[in-house]
Design an enzyme around this catalytic site. Structure first.
Site: not given
Ligand code: AMP
Length: 282
Positions: A31, A36-37
């Protein structure tokens, strides 16, 4: 967009999609979503009939000293951001995922020995366990992971293969701020100055890649060059690691003879930031 809170409901929902012949793309997140997400979710939306997103701040991947209690959360904002590309969002409570006497964990060996595995003991055990559970609940055809968390992507890819999950694990490119700073939910911990300083991480990684492209073959020199650049910023508080590794084993490489990944984990202010760059052999 359906908002689903229990594993049973989620299983039923995904089961119905499957029996109607739909392919399912899945994006697990914690969340506080950013571009990126969203890039992962948009890709899932393009490549599958239906898209399911999970939002769950997974307690088992945080150690006692880490930021579980302060991790940023804003579900309403998240829902508004994803609703056009998402068919269902799974938002379980912690007790739904970890009922009383929960006692089964997934350990991915070797790939977790180095990098964040060294500095965050138990972290990848928590990640692999929750992702295995989510895969069993959703049973997606494709699951999308950002290469920003490069080690996490490799760990999940290996787990899915080793445990015969019927899912294709798809790596997605890192999305950055115009400054080069990799987008992260944890960037909210940064002051304006710290955010400007933290943009040095990507610049340092690009410098490392250029050194290799220009013929440097010993990792120690590359690591040194990157560390020097990071240290030029006053907001840098600590470097956990700067490493040059083999992309598949994630073991350190001393003498660069084939493709490598350079990875950094460093604290700017209170935020522990990670980033990396892939370098092709020439
Ligand atoms: P998180 O919410 O941080 O657990 O991330 C969820 C997904 O989003 C994971 O697969 C992360 O690698 C991806 N993610 C987070 N930040 C980025 C970003 N800047 N660029 C690409 N994917 C991202």
């Amino acid at each position: 967009m359906e908002i689903i809170k229990t594993a049973l409901e989620m299983k039923k929902y995904a089961g119905n999609l499957r029996s109607n012949g739909n392919s399912i793309g899945f994006v697990p997140t914690m969340g506080y979503l950013h571009e990126g997400h969203l890039s992962l979710i948009e890709r899932a939306h393009k490549e599958n009939d239906r898209t399911i997103v999970s939002i769950f701040v997974n307690p088992t991947q945080f150690s006692a000293q880490e930021d579980l209690s302060t991790y940023p959360r804003d579900l309403e904002r998240d829902f508004a951001l994803i609703k056009n590309y998402t068919d269902a969002v799974f938002v379980p409570e912690s007790a739904e995922i970890y009922p009383q006497n929960f006692s089964t964990f997934v350990e991915v060996e070797c790939l977790t020995d180095n990098l964040c595995g060294k500095f965050r003991p138990g972290h990848f055990r928590g990640v692999a366990t929750v992702v295995a559970k989510l895969f069993n609940i959703v049973r997606p055809d494709r699951a999308y992971f950002g290469k920003k968390d490069y080690q996490q992507f490799r760990v999940i890819e290996r787990m899915a293969r080793d445990l015969n999950f019927d899912v294709k694990v798809i790596p997605c490119e890192i999305i950055r701020e115009p400054s080069g700073l990799a987008m992260s939910s944890r960037n909210v911990y940064l002051s304006q100055q710290e955010k400007e300083d933290a943009a040095i991480i990507h610049k340092a990684l690009v410098l490392g890649r250029e050194m290799i492209e220009n013929g440097t073959r010993d990792s120690a020199s590359v690591i040194c060059g990157i560390q020097e650049l990071l240290k030029s910023k006053t907001s840098l508080k600590k470097i956990d690691y700067v490493s040059v590794v083999n992309p598949f084993t994630l073991q350190d490489v001393d003498s660069i003879k084939s493709d490598v990944v350079i990875l950094v984990a460093a604290y700017f202010g209170k935020a522990r930031l990670i980033d990396n760059i892939e370098v092709r052999s020439i």
